[in-house]
Write a protein that holds these residues in place. Structure first.
Motif, PDB file in Angstrom:
ATOM      1  N   PHE A  10     -10.692   4.738  14.168  1.00 12.80           N
ATOM      2  CA  PHE A  10     -10.493   5.768  13.192  1.00 12.80           C
ATOM      3  C   PHE A  10     -10.384   5.107  11.827  1.00 12.80           C
ATOM      4  O   PHE A  10      -9.744   4.084  11.684  1.00 12.80           O
ATOM      5  CB  PHE A  10      -9.146   6.407  13.589  1.00 12.80           C
ATOM      6  CG  PHE A  10      -9.009   7.805  13.191  1.00 12.80           C
ATOM      7  CD1 PHE A  10      -9.528   8.802  14.007  1.00 12.80           C
ATOM      8  CD2 PHE A  10      -8.384   8.136  12.013  1.00 12.80           C
ATOM      9  CE1 PHE A  10      -9.407  10.117  13.637  1.00 12.80           C
ATOM     10  CE2 PHE A  10      -8.264   9.444  11.647  1.00 12.80           C
ATOM     11  CZ  PHE A  10      -8.777  10.444  12.458  1.00 12.80           C
ATOM     12  N   GLY A  11     -11.065   5.651  10.813  1.00 10.14           N
ATOM     13  CA  GLY A  11     -10.949   5.062   9.481  1.00 10.14           C
ATOM     14  C   GLY A  11     -10.345   6.047   8.491  1.00 10.14           C
ATOM     15  O   GLY A  11     -10.563   7.256   8.596  1.00 10.14           O
ATOM     16  N   LEU A  12      -9.556   5.513   7.536  1.00 11.64           N
ATOM     17  CA  LEU A  12      -8.911   6.353   6.522  1.00 11.64           C
ATOM     18  C   LEU A  12      -9.034   5.679   5.170  1.00 11.64           C
ATOM     19  O   LEU A  12      -8.883   4.460   5.076  1.00 11.64           O
ATOM     20  CB  LEU A  12      -7.408   6.494   6.802  1.00 11.64           C
ATOM     21  CG  LEU A  12      -6.918   7.266   8.002  1.00 11.64           C
ATOM     22  CD1 LEU A  12      -5.396   7.215   8.024  1.00 11.64           C
ATOM     23  CD2 LEU A  12      -7.399   8.699   7.939  1.00 11.64           C
ATOM     24  N   PRO A  13      -9.269   6.466   4.113  1.00 11.83           N
ATOM     25  CA  PRO A  13      -9.273   5.847   2.778  1.00 11.83           C
ATOM     26  C   PRO A  13      -7.876   5.354   2.398  1.00 11.83           C
ATOM     27  O   PRO A  13      -6.880   6.005   2.714  1.00 11.83           O
ATOM     28  CB  PRO A  13      -9.728   6.980   1.852  1.00 11.83           C
ATOM     29  CG  PRO A  13      -9.512   8.236   2.623  1.00 11.83           C
ATOM     30  CD  PRO A  13      -9.558   7.903   4.076  1.00 11.83           C
ATOM     31  N   CYS A  14      -7.824   4.193   1.751  1.00  7.37           N
ATOM     32  CA  CYS A  14      -6.532   3.642   1.314  1.00  7.37           C
ATOM     33  C   CYS A  14      -6.072   4.330   0.036  1.00  7.37           C
ATOM     34  O   CYS A  14      -6.813   5.108  -0.572  1.00  7.37           O
ATOM     35  CB  CYS A  14      -6.661   2.141   1.070  1.00  7.37           C
ATOM     36  SG  CYS A  14      -7.755   1.731  -0.307  1.00  7.37           S
ATOM     37  N   ASP A  15      -4.854   4.009  -0.386  1.00  5.85           N
ATOM     38  CA  ASP A  15      -4.353   4.513  -1.662  1.00  5.85           C
ATOM     39  C   ASP A  15      -5.268   4.010  -2.784  1.00  5.85           C
ATOM     40  O   ASP A  15      -5.668   2.845  -2.786  1.00  5.85           O
ATOM     41  CB  ASP A  15      -2.923   3.993  -1.888  1.00  5.85           C
ATOM     42  CG  ASP A  15      -2.270   4.620  -3.098  1.00  5.85           C
ATOM     43  OD1 ASP A  15      -1.452   5.537  -2.911  1.00  5.85           O
ATOM     44  OD2 ASP A  15      -2.592   4.193  -4.239  1.00  5.85           O
ATOM     45  N   PRO A  16      -5.609   4.869  -3.751  1.00  8.93           N
ATOM     46  CA  PRO A  16      -6.529   4.473  -4.833  1.00  8.93           C
ATOM     47  C   PRO A  16      -6.084   3.224  -5.586  1.00  8.93           C
ATOM     48  O   PRO A  16      -6.918   2.490  -6.107  1.00  8.93           O
ATOM     49  CB  PRO A  16      -6.539   5.697  -5.769  1.00  8.93           C
ATOM     50  CG  PRO A  16      -5.989   6.834  -4.980  1.00  8.93           C
ATOM     51  CD  PRO A  16      -5.170   6.273  -3.865  1.00  8.93           C
ATOM     52  N   LYS A  17      -4.763   2.947  -5.649  1.00 13.47           N
ATOM     53  CA  LYS A  17      -4.281   1.743  -6.346  1.00 13.47           C
ATOM     54  C   LYS A  17      -4.944   0.480  -5.784  1.00 13.47           C
ATOM     55  O   LYS A  17      -5.180  -0.474  -6.506  1.00 13.47           O
ATOM     56  CB  LYS A  17      -2.762   1.608  -6.208  1.00 13.47           C
ATOM     57  CG  LYS A  17      -1.932   2.550  -7.088  1.00 13.47           C
ATOM     58  CD  LYS A  17      -0.463   2.121  -7.070  1.00 13.47           C
ATOM     59  CE  LYS A  17       0.395   2.876  -8.073  1.00 13.47           C
ATOM     60  NZ  LYS A  17       0.787   4.223  -7.632  1.00 13.47           N
ATOM     61  N   TRP A  18      -5.191   0.469  -4.488  1.00 15.10           N
ATOM     62  CA  TRP A  18      -5.768  -0.722  -3.857  1.00 15.10           C
ATOM     63  C   TRP A  18      -7.221  -0.956  -4.243  1.00 15.10           C
ATOM     64  O   TRP A  18      -7.762  -2.027  -4.012  1.00 15.10           O
ATOM     65  CB  TRP A  18      -5.682  -0.636  -2.327  1.00 15.10           C
ATOM     66  CG  TRP A  18      -4.300  -0.822  -1.790  1.00 15.10           C
ATOM     67  CD1 TRP A  18      -3.638   0.003  -0.947  1.00 15.10           C
ATOM     68  CD2 TRP A  18      -3.423  -1.924  -2.044  1.00 15.10           C
ATOM     69  NE1 TRP A  18      -2.395  -0.486  -0.669  1.00 15.10           N
ATOM     70  CE2 TRP A  18      -2.228  -1.683  -1.329  1.00 15.10           C
ATOM     71  CE3 TRP A  18      -3.517  -3.087  -2.828  1.00 15.10           C
ATOM     72  CZ2 TRP A  18      -1.145  -2.557  -1.362  1.00 15.10           C
ATOM     73  CZ3 TRP A  18      -2.429  -3.961  -2.845  1.00 15.10           C
ATOM     74  CH2 TRP A  18      -1.268  -3.689  -2.133  1.00 15.10           C
TER      75      TRP A  18
END
Lengths: 364, 364
Positions: A327-335
């Motif tokens: 399963f893939g998820l976008p990380c926090d935009p800060k990263w």
């Protein structure tokens, strides 16, 4: 998603599950941390959860965590007061008491141990964390991007050893703390990144505890209804189903204080005939198809769920024959900023891939 | 032997020589420490030397030292203030200033760096040390025999990193400090074994600085008269001339923060046809003849002098072709107690030999 305002004993099952999910294979097995938190809440009462905006600007916020190879924590049961010892050592150096506890990362162990500490110390916990997932190294937190120093940092082990570090930068903190962790037998309890309320408002990733709690609730509810939670999680979290398959090979070794290795998955159902390779250092960092093309990569999240039960699977649990959903998820935009990618992008871990956001990668 | 009461710039040549001699091959190359002490004395004036009996019972005595593989210190020049930083870190933890500096061991570096620190800090130094020679590990001091804890211990490196250790026992202090030393690049500056005047009167080995100064003076005077100092040193120190020969093989490696190995010497003159093997871990620990029979062993001292000049030779300087005198000296009687032999006897270092005092071993 409804924010949580306090954590009761009953909430711990959700938090352990949700933490393990966002732990992306690392962050420790939730079992021990959940037990510690449940005991501490039973003894001292529920833990208030604070929105970061509710903190005084000059409040002292202290993250506490387990550091080391998660595999070790399964064999080396914490005595229970090491984390408190680490907190007390840090408070002694700072000459003041903490006003709130904080989670350095999301993960089975590191979303639960801080709750145990908060309950025991009679302190609230801030709704947020420093990674929005788990990462293997100390400097890999949003606080580093905002110039907050990991030191003074305190470390404690179950024998009663305690050390205080003052290093020149956060990468040096990681390097010293790592060899000390190895000398502690592979894992230690830490208190670090002491910060003011003002700093926390700027630097932390917000709402993680509520998110974790919500993820755990979804997994539990769907399981109870005999549905695999993957579809609902994908919808709620903007997630991507990367693969379904059977684990046919796991190469895992504990080296330099990390659990490093890779796993090979052979496809099932719609993915029959396909192969997925998962590379990890405590956490899953890269998912590649059979041609070596990346399907998802750090800092985006790669999570593994049991195909039947929807339970999150950690890198140390994963074994031959496991049937899983990746399963893939976008990380926090800060990263995804240049500084963020320097800290936790594929290049830092030695992978040749150029970072591509998971939502921009074409899959077939 | 006349006790010294202060250390001037001119005394440093004697102390560096005598320290290197009692360093039994370890304790660091004296060059850097001598330079640091000479500069500090030139800037701040001579260092008063105190007999331990002159200390107030509640005075705070702090040993400072270099820790690590001596080979590393030849490449990694100290910035000069790391030792002061270590002292200040320890004082900060203790909440009080040191009243006197102390040498943890006798050795080229660790008999000179503390003098540099004492001069810079404007403090006296106590006439004594914790080993009466050099040993490779932190817990190997007379203070351990008297129940004095190595912690709190402070460590500092040339980059500005500083750590404070609080461990459960002195062997654990050694283990943590050793991995930290390796992470510091192989060597660091330390302040540890903080003790009261009362504790120092009971626990330290007395008069070492005066002894070192006297040994250095003998070597210098005899060299100036074109005599090898070995004979006079043997008479003055109840020493035994073990061997004269040429170094034909040195096996030396830096591992786990130590310089470990052995050297083979082939006999010259009266020793022609004989072989001596010297085994070391920073310091010379065992001298064996060609049959493997020990001629001298730890905790007794094994010192190497240049056959022509009488200069002490450290394990890191020693190379192929060196013509040397191997020299044995009885250790301080405290080391021959059961507790002492547990700490520093041949068994601790993994040698099968049963300890025999050097004066009881028959030689032919």
């Amino acid at each position: 998603m409804r924010p949580i305002t306090e954590i009761t004993r009953a909430d711990m099952a959700h938090i352990a599950l949700g933490g393990a999910f966002l732990g992306t294979g690392g962050g420790g097995d939730p079992y021990i941390g959940k037990l510690m938190a449940e005991q501490a809440i039973a003894e001292h009462g529920p833990v208030p959860v604070l929105d970061v905006e509710a903190l005084d600007d000059d409040a002292l916020v202290v993250p506490v965590a387990m550091m080391g190879a998660p595999t070790v924590m399964l064999e080396k049961l914490p005595r229970g007061d090491e984390a408190i010892n680490a907190l007390r050592s840090l408070e002694a150096v700072l000459g003041r008491k903490a006003d709130a506890i904080f989670c350095i990362e999301a993960g089975g162990l590191n979303s639960t141990i801080p709750i145990a500490v908060a309950a025991s110390a009679g302190l609230p916990i801030v709704d947020g964390d420093g990674m929005g997932r788990a990462f293997p190294e100390l400097q890999m937190v949003s606080m580093t991007m905002f110039g907050i120093h990991a030191c003074p940092m305190a470390m404690a082990d179950e024998k009663g050893n305690a050390l205080v570090l003052n290093t020149v930068d956060n990468l040096s903190t990681e390097k010293f703390a790592r060899v000390i962790t190895v000398e502690m037998g592979g894992a230690g309890l830490i208190a670090l990144y002491p910060m003011t309320g003002r700093q926390a408002k700027e630097a932390i990733l917000r709402g993680s505890l509520s998110l974790i709690h919500n993820i755990g609730r979804i997994i539990t509810t769907e399981q109870a209804a005999n549905r695999n939670p993957a579809d609902l999680l994908a919808r709620e979290l903007n997630g991507v189903r990367l693969f379904e398959g059977r684990v046919t090979d796991v190469d895992r070794r504990t080296e330099g204080g990390f659990a490093r290795g890779q796993a090979r998955l052979e496809g099932l159902e719609a993915y029959a005939g396909r192969v997925l390779t998962l590379k990890f250092q405590n956490e899953f960092l890269v998912a590649e198809d059979e041609t070596g093309r990346p399907l998802a990569m750090t800092p985006d999240l790669i999570c593994l769920l049991d195909l039947e039960t929807g339970q999150p699977i950690t890198t140390e649990q994963m074994g031959y024959g496991f049937r899983v959903i990746a399963f893939g998820l976008p990380c926090d935009p800060k990263w995804r900023s240049p500084h963020g990618l320097d800290l936790v992008g594929p290049g830092y871990f030695g992978y040749a891939h150029q970072y591509q956001p998971i939502e921009d990668i074409e899959r077939n």
